[in-house]
Design a protein around this motif. Structure first.
Motif, PDB file in Angstrom:
ATOM      1  N   PRO A  65       0.734  -1.268  -0.173  1.00  0.00           N
ATOM      2  CA  PRO A  65       0.176   0.026  -0.101  1.00  0.00           C
ATOM      3  C   PRO A  65       0.898   1.279  -0.029  1.00  0.00           C
ATOM      4  CG  PRO A  65      -0.832  -1.598   1.692  1.00  0.00           C
ATOM      5  CD  PRO A  65       0.510  -1.870   0.975  1.00  0.00           C
ATOM      6  N   ALA A  66       0.480   2.321  -0.756  1.00  0.00           N
ATOM      7  CA  ALA A  66       1.201   3.408  -1.067  1.00  0.00           C
ATOM      8  C   ALA A  66       1.370   4.116   0.245  1.00  0.00           C
ATOM      9  CB  ALA A  66       0.698   4.150  -2.017  1.00  0.00           C
ATOM     10  N   PRO A  67       2.165   4.957   0.894  1.00  0.00           N
ATOM     11  CA  PRO A  67       2.406   5.430   2.169  1.00  0.00           C
ATOM     12  C   PRO A  67       1.563   6.682   1.751  1.00  0.00           C
ATOM     13  CG  PRO A  67       4.501   5.743   0.877  1.00  0.00           C
ATOM     14  CD  PRO A  67       3.456   4.730   0.165  1.00  0.00           C
ATOM     15  N   GLY A  68       0.809   7.269   3.126  1.00  0.00           N
ATOM     16  CA  GLY A  68      -0.108   8.485   3.018  1.00  0.00           C
ATOM     17  C   GLY A  68      -1.391   8.133   2.353  1.00  0.00           C
ATOM     18  N   THR A  69      -1.755   7.079   1.765  1.00  0.00           N
ATOM     19  CA  THR A  69      -3.211   6.786   1.301  1.00  0.00           C
ATOM     20  C   THR A  69      -3.971   6.069   2.275  1.00  0.00           C
ATOM     21  OG1 THR A  69      -2.733   4.520   0.388  1.00  0.00           O
ATOM     22  CG2 THR A  69      -1.992   6.503  -1.038  1.00  0.00           C
ATOM     23  N   ALA A  70      -5.222   6.020   1.808  1.00  0.00           N
ATOM     24  CA  ALA A  70      -6.299   5.262   2.655  1.00  0.00           C
ATOM     25  C   ALA A  70      -6.162   3.882   2.387  1.00  0.00           C
ATOM     26  CB  ALA A  70      -7.631   5.808   2.446  1.00  0.00           C
TER      27      ALA A  70
ATOM     28  N   VAL B 365      -2.235  22.368   1.080  1.00  0.00           N
ATOM     29  CA  VAL B 365      -1.237  23.227   1.679  1.00  0.00           C
ATOM     30  C   VAL B 365      -0.637  22.230   2.743  1.00  0.00           C
ATOM     31  CG1 VAL B 365      -1.049  25.248   3.304  1.00  0.00           C
ATOM     32  CG2 VAL B 365      -2.431  25.245   1.131  1.00  0.00           C
ATOM     33  N   SER B 366      -1.457  21.395   3.497  1.00  0.00           N
ATOM     34  CA  SER B 366      -0.876  20.623   4.457  1.00  0.00           C
ATOM     35  C   SER B 366       0.236  19.812   3.976  1.00  0.00           C
ATOM     36  CB  SER B 366      -1.789  19.719   5.177  1.00  0.00           C
ATOM     37  OG  SER B 366      -2.842  20.626   5.714  1.00  0.00           O
ATOM     38  N   GLN B 367       0.070  19.193   2.882  1.00  0.00           N
ATOM     39  CA  GLN B 367       0.810  18.323   2.021  1.00  0.00           C
ATOM     40  C   GLN B 367       2.173  19.037   1.777  1.00  0.00           C
ATOM     41  OE1 GLN B 367       1.205  15.329   0.705  1.00  0.00           O
ATOM     42  NE2 GLN B 367       2.551  15.300  -1.066  1.00  0.00           N
ATOM     43  N   ASP B 368       1.966  20.442   1.175  1.00  0.00           N
ATOM     44  CA  ASP B 368       3.163  21.081   0.578  1.00  0.00           C
ATOM     45  C   ASP B 368       4.153  21.430   1.638  1.00  0.00           C
ATOM     46  OD1 ASP B 368       2.100  20.904  -1.834  1.00  0.00           O
ATOM     47  OD2 ASP B 368       1.202  22.894  -2.025  1.00  0.00           O
ATOM     48  N   VAL B 369       3.299  21.941   3.039  1.00  0.00           N
ATOM     49  CA  VAL B 369       4.147  22.234   3.957  1.00  0.00           C
ATOM     50  C   VAL B 369       4.795  21.010   4.557  1.00  0.00           C
ATOM     51  CG1 VAL B 369       4.072  23.457   6.165  1.00  0.00           C
ATOM     52  CG2 VAL B 369       2.739  24.281   4.528  1.00  0.00           C
ATOM     53  N   GLY B 370       4.154  20.098   4.675  1.00  0.00           N
ATOM     54  CA  GLY B 370       4.693  18.902   5.376  1.00  0.00           C
ATOM     55  C   GLY B 370       5.930  18.125   4.469  1.00  0.00           C
ATOM     56  N   ARG B 371       5.839  18.309   2.984  1.00  0.00           N
ATOM     57  CA  ARG B 371       6.903  17.685   2.007  1.00  0.00           C
ATOM     58  C   ARG B 371       8.083  18.677   2.220  1.00  0.00           C
ATOM     59  NH1 ARG B 371       6.814  15.163  -3.074  1.00  0.00           N
ATOM     60  NH2 ARG B 371       8.858  14.536  -2.137  1.00  0.00           N
ATOM     61  N   LYS B 372       7.865  20.072   2.636  1.00  0.00           N
ATOM     62  CA  LYS B 372       8.906  20.966   2.685  1.00  0.00           C
ATOM     63  C   LYS B 372       9.861  20.404   3.671  1.00  0.00           C
ATOM     64  CE  LYS B 372       9.473  25.920   2.277  1.00  0.00           C
ATOM     65  NZ  LYS B 372       8.725  27.123   2.434  1.00  0.00           N
ATOM     66  N   TYR B 378       3.983  12.079   2.919  1.00  0.00           N
ATOM     67  CA  TYR B 378       2.615  12.283   2.003  1.00  0.00           C
ATOM     68  C   TYR B 378       1.602  12.301   2.833  1.00  0.00           C
ATOM     69  CZ  TYR B 378       5.984  10.680  -1.466  1.00  0.00           C
ATOM     70  OH  TYR B 378       7.170  10.561  -2.375  1.00  0.00           O
ATOM     71  N   LEU B 379       1.335  13.650   2.972  1.00  0.00           N
ATOM     72  CA  LEU B 379       0.215  13.933   4.204  1.00  0.00           C
ATOM     73  C   LEU B 379      -1.230  14.037   3.485  1.00  0.00           C
ATOM     74  CD1 LEU B 379       1.972  16.732   6.493  1.00  0.00           C
ATOM     75  CD2 LEU B 379       1.470  14.161   7.013  1.00  0.00           C
ATOM     76  N   LEU B 380      -1.268  14.324   2.087  1.00  0.00           N
ATOM     77  CA  LEU B 380      -2.596  14.678   1.532  1.00  0.00           C
ATOM     78  C   LEU B 380      -3.716  13.723   1.923  1.00  0.00           C
ATOM     79  CD1 LEU B 380      -3.734  16.645  -0.663  1.00  0.00           C
ATOM     80  CD2 LEU B 380      -3.097  14.763  -2.150  1.00  0.00           C
ATOM     81  N   MET B 381      -3.559  12.417   1.854  1.00  0.00           N
ATOM     82  CA  MET B 381      -4.766  11.689   2.157  1.00  0.00           C
ATOM     83  C   MET B 381      -5.187  12.003   3.731  1.00  0.00           C
ATOM     84  SD  MET B 381      -5.804  10.752  -0.823  1.00  0.00           S
ATOM     85  CE  MET B 381      -7.156   9.632  -0.256  1.00  0.00           C
ATOM     86  N   HIS B 382      -4.154  11.911   4.591  1.00  0.00           N
ATOM     87  CA  HIS B 382      -4.394  12.253   5.919  1.00  0.00           C
ATOM     88  C   HIS B 382      -5.016  13.508   6.022  1.00  0.00           C
ATOM     89  CE1 HIS B 382      -1.979   8.839   7.150  1.00  0.00           C
ATOM     90  NE2 HIS B 382      -0.924   8.885   6.335  1.00  0.00           N
TER      91      HIS B 382
END
Lengths: 114, 406
Positions: A65-70, B365-372, B378-382
């Motif tokens: 599973p890809a990290p950061g996905t559901a 924005v959360s994803q971009d700041v986290g990756r910085k 990879y915070l996008l889905m969270h």
């Protein structure tokens, strides 16, 4: 009776606190309802899903599973970084926002498979 | 035939003459310039262009055609809507009077006034939104709740600045970072403020990538920002189908005033997830959404007539809107920090700022700041979990304010 049109500062403060509490409690209760729903729905799931998953596992190499996905996006011999780039390129080519695309899996195609 | 008389009549009826001959006609000129600035922001700077272009052009049309004492050719008639809302007027709540005297934009505005467009937009949003990240981690709802802080702080601030209770409630909801909700609540509580509130809400939503990162950096440590979150569980199709049914049932029973927004949001989501209404889902996401956006944007823009827009209240609303957005971001981050502490550092607090709604911009924005701060993060889905929770949270906040002040 509070005059809600020409509301006093004190009453406004009370309504502000009350409103925040109501929103918080509402969403906490919704969270509890959802947790109960999820628990009920997943009660019998592992046993039923097991044979199908086992069959799928035997048919192809295990996907990570890809990290950061559901947990939806499975990567087969693919680096998460490459996967992110591939999805971004696909979204850009299709002219669709990434959140509107549903990528199920990404598998590296070896040269001898082509 | 009196040619001179005809020419004189044409000249006196023209908008050019009205700028200088009618009371406050110069204000129309200022509003036309403001509409040009909004068009520039939408087209060149790409600030929420789908809405801002329509809002700006609605504003332009309204101020080109409506002048005090010269409203026979107007596309939007504020005096008709004033009579509609005045309980002492013989035309109180009379749509018949509106339709007998309306201009084109008055007809469009009926959909706003009746709460039709914001609800249909919510249907489209529901059809576009994957609630999977929220279902995989229902605790995200807490972040969606925490990020409504700005709504109530701005409400309190607005009362301090002299606004009435219903006006303050409408201004506060800007902090929910949800355009349709802000429009829905404002048309019910303070329609006279619709123009500035819609402009503030959509402008700040477009400016989220500029407003949020400094607050995120200020409130979190480098260690917090670098937290890599583990993947959440897989969500089954059945859970996704049940979700809109359960949420609609529970939330509407809890706060009936949320029914139009939550009902349409969840109906759209059911179209998306149930698997047998793909055509309806597609229509709600695309054709319907686009059509309603045109009507909504132009009619909201039309309410920006000079006489009601050019005053100090507009400036106060713009400032309060910024405060609301910033405090909502801070509230979400505070919730994230609490979850970071209670989870032993497993949750990255940056996902908290996404609780302000504004889907999916805030999550990006959360994803971009986290990756910085962590290239492998990879915070996008969270972040999508709190982000969609924010939509429900702002609808509940609007429902509360409507129950109290409606």
């Amino acid at each position: 009776m509070i005059d809600l049109v020409n509301i006093s500062v004190g009453s406004a403060g009370l309504y502000a606190v009350l409103g925040y509490i109501v929103v918080f409690l509402g969403l906490v209760l919704l969270m509890c309802v959802l947790l109960i729903m999820i628990k009920i729905m997943n009660k019998n799931r592992p046993a039923a899903a097991a044979p199908a998953e086992a069959a799928a596992d035997s048919a192809q190499p295990a996907g990570v599973p890809a990290p950061g996905t559901a947990g939806e996006l499975k990567l087969y011999d693919t680096d998460p970084r490459d996967a992110a780039m591939i999805m971004a390129i696909v979204a850009d080519t299709l002219g669709k926002p990434l959140n509107e695309l549903r990528v199920i899996s990404i598998r590296e195609v070896k040269e001898d498979e082509v | 035939m009196n040619i001179l008389g005809v020419l004189q009549k044409l000249a006196s009826e023209s908008g050019f003459a009205a700028f200088f001959l009618t009371a406050g006609g110069w204000k129309n000129l200022v509003m036309i310039l403001i509409s040009f600035v909004l068009l520039y922001l939408g087209i060149i700077k790409k600030f929420e262009p789908l809405l801002l272009c329509g809002i700006a052009f609605g504003c332009l049309l309204s101020n080109l055609s409506y002048f005090i004492g010269m409203s026979e050719n107007a596309m939007y008639h504020p005096e008709l809507w004033t009579a509609f809302l005045d309980s002492a007027s013989p035309y109180y709540h009379s749509y018949g009077h509106i339709m007998a005297n309306a201009g084109l934009l008055d007809f469009f505005y009926i959909g706003v006034k009746a709460g039709i467009y914001p609800s249909l937009i919510f249907m489209g949003v529901g059809a576009m939104t994957d609630f999977g990240p929220l279902l995989s981690n229902p605790k995200s709802l807490l972040l969606g709740a925490a990020a409504q802080l700005g709504v109530f702080v701005a409400f309190f601030g607005a009362v301090l600045l002299g606004f009435t209770g219903p006006q303050a409630a409408s201004i506060g909801i800007i902090g929910g970072a949800d355009g349709p909700t802000a429009i829905f609540l404002t048309t019910k509580l303070a329609p006279e403020l619709l123009g500035p509130i819609a402009i503030a809400a959509y402008s700040y939503m477009a400016l989220i990538p500029m407003i949020q990162p400094p607050i995120m950096r200020w409130m979190t440590t480098q260690k917090m920002r670098e937290v890599k979150m583990v993947q959440t569980r897989e969500v089954s199709k059945t859970e996704k189908i049940m979700f809109p049914v359960v949420v609609a049932t529970f939330v509407i029973l809890l706060l009936p005033s949320t029914a139009p927004l939550i009902g349409c949001l969840m109906l759209g989501n059911l179209f998306r997830e149930c698997g047998v209404t793909d055509r309806l889902s597609d229509t709600a996401q695309n054709a319907l959404m686009n059509i309603v956006t045109i009507f909504l944007a132009t009619s909201v823009g039309a309410t920006m007539v000079a006489q009601s827009f050019l005053n100090w209240d507009t400036i106060k609303i713009i400032v309060l809107g910024l405060i609301a957005f910033s405090i909502s971001t801070a509230g979400g981050l505070l919730g994230g920090i609490i979850m970071y502490k209670t989870s032993g550092g497993a949750i990255n607090p940056l996902i908290g700022s996404a609780g302000v709604s504004a889907v999916p911009m805030a999550a990006r924005v959360s994803q971009d700041v986290g990756r910085k701060y962590n290239k492998n993060n990879y915070l996008l889905m969270h972040a999508m979990g709190p982000n969609v929770a924010g939509v429900i949270g702002s609808a509940i906040a609007a429902g509360f304010l409507l129950s109290v002040f409606g």
